[in-house]
Design an enzyme around this catalytic site. Structure first.
Site, PDB file in Angstrom:
ATOM      1  N   THR A   1      32.782  40.215  32.626  1.00 37.48           N
ATOM      2  CA  THR A   1      33.371  39.682  31.394  1.00 37.48           C
ATOM      3  C   THR A   1      33.416  40.858  30.455  1.00 37.48           C
ATOM      4  OG1 THR A   1      32.267  37.558  31.702  1.00 37.48           O
ATOM      5  CG2 THR A   1      32.851  38.091  29.458  1.00 37.48           C
TER       6      THR A   1
ATOM      7  N   ARG B   1      36.542  25.495  36.621  1.00 42.36           N
ATOM      8  CA  ARG B   1      35.181  25.887  36.226  1.00 42.36           C
ATOM      9  C   ARG B   1      35.224  26.734  34.949  1.00 42.36           C
ATOM     10  NH1 ARG B   1      32.743  31.200  35.399  1.00 42.36           N
ATOM     11  NH2 ARG B   1      30.508  30.969  35.650  1.00 42.36           N
TER      12      ARG B   1
END
Ligand code: ASP
Length: 326
Positions: free
Chosen positions: A165, A193
């Site tokens: 990320t 998800r």
């Protein structure tokens, strides 16, 4: 002034630092930095070039939080748009809501004229197609996509590759604090998800009075522990930024079962201090730091704290494809 980001944000943090030095507001500087990370195809876990889900589709999550108004904006499971961080910013600016997901997020992105584009790049398409050919049974391939996916998800997810990320935290010249995140989440995740990145309080939190926190790694852990909100709350209760992060690490020791792996906790306080700890991290885990007066951001190793002696994950399809140079 201070800005920090994780290693994945390397190509964006100089712009954030320059923006802050020029007097930009924290959220503007953060958004500008994250957009560069999203645009970079060599960053394989953020924006275009990210890994796809089990269906071969890239789903993006992103968030921003303004620590002065305590307003946030976030999008989850967004497809077909190049800059989820800017769409998250517009959720904050234009809507009475804090989080949009899936079709609604896509609709909002189109409505505001956000840049649309193909997110699945050739390396990721090839890896997904090989996984589909080699790992999915003939019967499932024949019925695709109307097949049970829970088992495929459990087999395909690898806790140490195919995901990361970018997270940015900043305090600007007016001492306002902001946070931003953006990710394609996990490669080969179950469709729909959401990780921690779009969940305010889990993947990020900012409060100009005390500081900010953002996490990378196994989002399932930060969601369960409420990590980012906890770190800021611990600072409110009087802990230093170091103590607050250690306390959040200790919270993670209470997690039983589920997926346990690496989580890197990045935090800044309102006095310009910071702390970064990689829970179950590796020596190569670094972060970037810029403080007012410095010419450029610099890279630093994270402190590593091991809380789990889980056996190393077995290689999975997409790790093998990465090793094949895809
Ligand atoms: N935290 C992200 C997620 O759970 C992934 C990562 O940073 O590795 O989606």
């Amino acid at each position: 002034m201070i800005a920090i980001c994780n290693n994945e944000g390397a190509c964006g943090i100089p712009a954030t630092a320059r923006g802050l030095a020029a007097g930009e507001a924290a959220l503007d500087a953060i958004e500008a930095g994250i957009r560069l990370v999203e645009a970079s195809e060599s960053v394989r876990t953020v924006g275009r070039g990210g890994w796809p889900n089990l269906l071969g589709e890239v789903e993006l999550d992103a968030s921003v939080m303004d620590g002065t108004s305590l307003r946030s904006g976030a999008v989850g499971a967004l497809t077909g748009h190049l800059h989820p961080v800017s769409i998250a910013r517009q959720v904050l600016e234009r809507l009475p809501h804090e989080l949009l997901v899936g079709e609604g997020a896509r609709r909002f992105a189109a409505e505001i004229g956000a840049e649309a584009g193909e997110l699945l790049m050739p390396h990721a398409r090839t890896a997904w197609e090989r996984w589909f050919r080699d790992e999915v049974s003939e019967a499932d391939r024949a019925n695709w996509p109307d097949v049970p996916m829970a088992e495929l998800c459990a087999q395909a997810i690898d806790p140490e590759t195919g995901r990361d990320t970018t997270v940015f935290l900043a305090q600007d010249s007016e001492r306002h604090i902001g946070a931003g995140t953006s990710t394609s989440g996990w490669g080969w995740k179950y469709p729909g998800r959401l990780g921690d990145s779009p969940i305010i309080g889990a993947g990020s939190y900012a409060d100009t009075r005390y500081g900010a926190c953002a996490c990378t790694g196994v989002g399932e852990m930060s969601i369960r522990a409420g990590t980012s909100r906890a770190v800021v709350l611990y600072m409110k209760m009087g802990m230093s930024v170091e103590e607050a992060v250690y306390e959040a690490v200790s919270d993670m020791r209470a997690l039983k079962g589920g997926l346990i792996g690496r989580v890197t906790i990045h935090a800044i306080d309102a006095a310009g201090g910071h702390k970064v700890v990689a829970v179950n991290g590796l020596p190569e885990n670094h972060y970037w730091l810029w403080c007012s007066g410095e010419a450029a951001p610099s890279s630093h190793p994270c402190e590593i704290i091991t809380i789990s002696e889980e056996p190393a994950p077995k290689p999975t399809a997409h790790r093998r494809y990465e090793q094949m140079g895809l």
